[in-house]
Design a protein around this motif. Structure first.
Motif, PDB file in Angstrom:
ATOM      1  N   GLN A   1      -4.783  10.349  16.924  1.00 28.94           N
ATOM      2  CA  GLN A   1      -5.788   9.558  17.641  1.00 28.94           C
ATOM      3  C   GLN A   1      -5.172   8.367  18.371  1.00 28.94           C
ATOM      4  OE1 GLN A   1      -9.251   8.520  15.363  1.00 28.94           O
ATOM      5  NE2 GLN A   1      -9.271  10.482  14.305  1.00 28.94           N
ATOM      6  N   ASN A   2      -3.842   8.268  18.367  1.00 24.57           N
ATOM      7  CA  ASN A   2      -3.150   7.187  19.056  1.00 24.57           C
ATOM      8  C   ASN A   2      -3.649   5.818  18.605  1.00 24.57           C
ATOM      9  OD1 ASN A   2      -1.173   6.256  20.796  1.00 24.57           O
ATOM     10  ND2 ASN A   2      -2.578   6.120  22.525  1.00 24.57           N
ATOM     11  N   ARG A   3      -3.780   5.649  17.282  1.00 28.84           N
ATOM     12  CA  ARG A   3      -4.198   4.369  16.716  1.00 28.84           C
ATOM     13  C   ARG A   3      -3.067   3.809  15.868  1.00 28.84           C
ATOM     14  NH1 ARG A   3      -9.807   3.797  17.193  1.00 28.84           N
ATOM     15  NH2 ARG A   3      -9.928   2.284  15.524  1.00 28.84           N
ATOM     16  N   LYS A   4      -2.975   2.487  15.811  1.00 27.30           N
ATOM     17  CA  LYS A   4      -1.949   1.857  14.987  1.00 27.30           C
ATOM     18  C   LYS A   4      -2.612   1.118  13.831  1.00 27.30           C
ATOM     19  CE  LYS A   4      -1.726  -1.855  18.348  1.00 27.30           C
ATOM     20  NZ  LYS A   4      -0.870  -2.589  19.269  1.00 27.30           N
ATOM     21  N   LEU A   5      -1.887   1.027  12.728  1.00 30.98           N
ATOM     22  CA  LEU A   5      -2.350   0.317  11.542  1.00 30.98           C
ATOM     23  C   LEU A   5      -1.959  -1.146  11.689  1.00 30.98           C
ATOM     24  CD1 LEU A   5      -3.630   0.851   8.725  1.00 30.98           C
ATOM     25  CD2 LEU A   5      -1.307   1.071   7.860  1.00 30.98           C
ATOM     26  N   THR A   6      -2.947  -2.064  11.647  1.00 30.25           N
ATOM     27  CA  THR A   6      -2.667  -3.487  11.829  1.00 30.25           C
ATOM     28  C   THR A   6      -2.907  -4.313  10.574  1.00 30.25           C
ATOM     29  OG1 THR A   6      -4.894  -3.914  12.671  1.00 30.25           O
ATOM     30  CG2 THR A   6      -3.182  -3.403  14.304  1.00 30.25           C
ATOM     31  N   ALA A   7      -3.616  -3.760   9.589  1.00 27.87           N
ATOM     32  CA  ALA A   7      -3.874  -4.481   8.336  1.00 27.87           C
ATOM     33  C   ALA A   7      -4.187  -3.486   7.229  1.00 27.87           C
ATOM     34  CB  ALA A   7      -5.037  -5.457   8.498  1.00 27.87           C
ATOM     35  N   VAL A   8      -3.950  -3.892   5.983  1.00 32.93           N
ATOM     36  CA  VAL A   8      -4.293  -3.068   4.826  1.00 32.93           C
ATOM     37  C   VAL A   8      -4.900  -3.950   3.741  1.00 32.93           C
ATOM     38  CG1 VAL A   8      -2.527  -1.312   5.204  1.00 32.93           C
ATOM     39  CG2 VAL A   8      -2.004  -3.260   3.769  1.00 32.93           C
ATOM     40  N   GLU A   9      -5.696  -3.335   2.893  1.00 35.93           N
ATOM     41  CA  GLU A   9      -6.221  -3.956   1.676  1.00 35.93           C
ATOM     42  C   GLU A   9      -6.016  -2.966   0.549  1.00 35.93           C
ATOM     43  OE1 GLU A   9     -10.290  -4.932   2.616  1.00 35.93           O
ATOM     44  OE2 GLU A   9      -9.684  -6.710   3.759  1.00 35.93           O
ATOM     45  N   ILE A  10      -5.523  -3.435  -0.592  1.00 39.82           N
ATOM     46  CA  ILE A  10      -5.230  -2.576  -1.742  1.00 39.82           C
ATOM     47  C   ILE A  10      -5.870  -3.205  -2.969  1.00 39.82           C
ATOM     48  CG2 ILE A  10      -3.409  -1.545  -3.156  1.00 39.82           C
ATOM     49  CD1 ILE A  10      -1.512  -1.952  -0.737  1.00 39.82           C
ATOM     50  N   ARG A  11      -6.530  -2.394  -3.782  1.00 42.48           N
ATOM     51  CA  ARG A  11      -7.115  -2.909  -5.027  1.00 42.48           C
ATOM     52  C   ARG A  11      -6.954  -1.887  -6.134  1.00 42.48           C
ATOM     53  NH1 ARG A  11     -13.459  -2.720  -3.065  1.00 42.48           N
ATOM     54  NH2 ARG A  11     -13.698  -0.459  -3.131  1.00 42.48           N
ATOM     55  N   LEU A  12      -6.856  -2.388  -7.345  1.00 41.66           N
ATOM     56  CA  LEU A  12      -6.747  -1.519  -8.511  1.00 41.66           C
ATOM     57  C   LEU A  12      -8.143  -1.164  -8.996  1.00 41.66           C
ATOM     58  CD1 LEU A  12      -3.893  -3.329 -10.481  1.00 41.66           C
ATOM     59  CD2 LEU A  12      -3.712  -1.369  -8.943  1.00 41.66           C
ATOM     60  N   VAL A  13      -8.314   0.074  -9.415  1.00 42.82           N
ATOM     61  CA  VAL A  13      -9.596   0.546  -9.934  1.00 42.82           C
ATOM     62  C   VAL A  13      -9.386   0.991 -11.375  1.00 42.82           C
ATOM     63  CG1 VAL A  13     -11.423   2.257  -9.638  1.00 42.82           C
ATOM     64  CG2 VAL A  13     -10.303   1.276  -7.632  1.00 42.82           C
ATOM     65  N   ASN A  14     -10.238   0.549 -12.264  1.00 42.31           N
ATOM     66  CA  ASN A  14     -10.162   0.895 -13.689  1.00 42.31           C
ATOM     67  C   ASN A  14      -8.831   0.490 -14.318  1.00 42.31           C
ATOM     68  OD1 ASN A  14     -12.752   2.068 -13.602  1.00 42.31           O
ATOM     69  ND2 ASN A  14     -11.873   3.970 -12.824  1.00 42.31           N
ATOM     70  N   ALA A  15      -8.282  -0.621 -13.889  1.00 41.10           N
ATOM     71  CA  ALA A  15      -7.014  -1.118 -14.438  1.00 41.10           C
ATOM     72  C   ALA A  15      -7.305  -2.168 -15.507  1.00 41.10           C
ATOM     73  CB  ALA A  15      -6.176  -1.734 -13.327  1.00 41.10           C
ATOM     74  N   PRO A  16      -6.370  -2.379 -16.439  1.00 38.21           N
ATOM     75  CA  PRO A  16      -6.545  -3.451 -17.420  1.00 38.21           C
ATOM     76  C   PRO A  16      -6.746  -4.801 -16.709  1.00 38.21           C
ATOM     77  CG  PRO A  16      -4.688  -2.056 -18.009  1.00 38.21           C
ATOM     78  CD  PRO A  16      -5.139  -1.637 -16.645  1.00 38.21           C
ATOM     79  N   VAL A  17      -7.479  -5.706 -17.356  1.00 38.53           N
ATOM     80  CA  VAL A  17      -7.828  -7.000 -16.759  1.00 38.53           C
ATOM     81  C   VAL A  17      -6.597  -7.775 -16.295  1.00 38.53           C
ATOM     82  CG1 VAL A  17      -8.909  -9.229 -17.219  1.00 38.53           C
ATOM     83  CG2 VAL A  17      -9.950  -7.137 -18.080  1.00 38.53           C
TER      84      VAL A  17
END
Length: 93
Positions: free
Chosen positions: A31-47
Motif C-alpha cells: 500500500q506504499n505506506r510507512k510506519l511512523t509510530a508504534v505503541e506496545i503493551r503487555l496483556v495478561n502480564a504480571p503486575v
C-alpha cells in the motif's frame, strides 16, 4: 500486543492500525505506506512486568525510551513527524 501508525508517502490519510496480537503482522502490505509510530503493551502480564521500547527514525537516529503503551515515533503532520521507523528495540522488564 502492538499497533502502528502508518502514513502514505504522499502524506495523506495517516491512521493507527488495530491492536495486533504478538506473532501477527502489524501494518500494511503493498500500500506504499510507512510506519511512523508504534505503541506496545503487555496483556495478561504480571503486575511488575513492563515493556520498554524505542524506535530508530530516518535521519534522527534512536529516539528516547517509552514504556507500556506510550507512543514511540511521531504521529504529527510535520516533516519530522513523517519520518519512517527503520528499527525498533524492545525490552521486557
Amino acid at each position: 500486543e502492538y499497533r502502528g501508525h502508518t502514513r502514505t508517502f504522499a502524506g495523506a490519510s495517516p491512521s493507527w492500525t488495530s491492536w495486533t496480537p504478538v506473532g501477527q503482522e502489524c501494518g500494511t502490505t503493498y500500500q506504499n505506506r510507512k510506519l511512523t509510530a508504534v505503541e506496545i503493551r503487555l496483556v495478561n502480564a504480571p503486575v511488575k512486568c513492563h515493556v520498554r521500547y524505542r524506535v530508530h527514525r530516518k535521519t534522527e537516529g534512536w529516539n528516547g525510551w517509552v514504556y507500556d503503551g506510550a507512543t514511540a515515533g511521531s504521529t504529527s503532520g510535520t516533516i519530522a513527524g513523517k519520518r519512517r521507523i527503520e528499527a525498533i528495540e524492545i525490552v521486557i522488564e
